[in-house]
Design a protein around this motif. Structure first.
Motif: not given
Length: 184
Positions: A77-80, A90-92, A95-97
């Motif tokens: 959950n914390q990692t990019t 979109r991504v929700a 830390n997601s892009r």
């Protein structure tokens, strides 16, 4: 330069998912969790294709995942996370892009940035694209003691041969065997 590592669990007959996409045959135990946590500690970026992203985003942020695997869930959950998809809008997940086009160029750019390793889990289409472009530095295959008879091969979209050099192996008490290879 950062290293890009593809990690996948496969069956003895080389499928990474069954014909319906299920991975319920994975052999996951305490020793595997320790390995998974060590692998996540070595990375600061996760790369996903759409399907794998949706599976991971549907599990790791949930209370069930946090209760079952709190350390791995926290890392996931914390990692990019960089998601490659032409169809998502979109991504929700934290830390997601989203990257909608030019995956090869984006990954080449990411590899030039300072940081830890980058990991790809699943994501067969993305893995094939990055393999064809020779951007993957290491292939880690965890062979599970299972044969499916049919399913989705990880490298089905690879054109031509991919010569590899064995880096190391590791046998797990569960019968899983980790094979690590580097492109020649």
């Amino acid at each position: 330069m950062r290293k890009l590592i593809l990690f996948n669990m496969t069956t003895l007959d080389c499928f990474f998912a069954d014909s319906s996409g299920a991975i319920d045959w994975h052999v996951v135990d305490e020793e595997f969790h320790a390995f998974g946590l060590q692998q996540l500690d070595s990375a600061d970026t996760l790369l996903f294709g759409r399907v794998t992203y949706q599976l991971m985003a549907g599990y790791w942020p949930t209370e069930a995942a946090i209760q079952r695997d709190p350390l791995i869930a926290a890392k996931m959950n914390q990692t990019t996370k960089v998601v490659f998809s032409r169809t998502l809008d979109r991504v929700a997940w934290a830390n997601s892009r989203l990257v909608k086009e030019k995956a090869v160029e984006e990954v080449a750019r990411l590899k030039q940035q300072p940081g830890k390793d980058m990991l790809i889990f699943g994501s067969a289409n993305l893995a094939a694209t990055l393999t064809q472009s020779r951007l993957i530095d290491e292939y880690r295959m965890m062979v599970v003691p299972m044969a499916l008879g049919s399913g989705r091969p990880l490298f089905q979209d690879i054109e031509g041969r991919l010569p590899l050099r064995l880096l190391n192996t590791r046998a797990f008490r569960s019968g899983n065997v980790l094979l690590a290879y580097q492109p020649k």
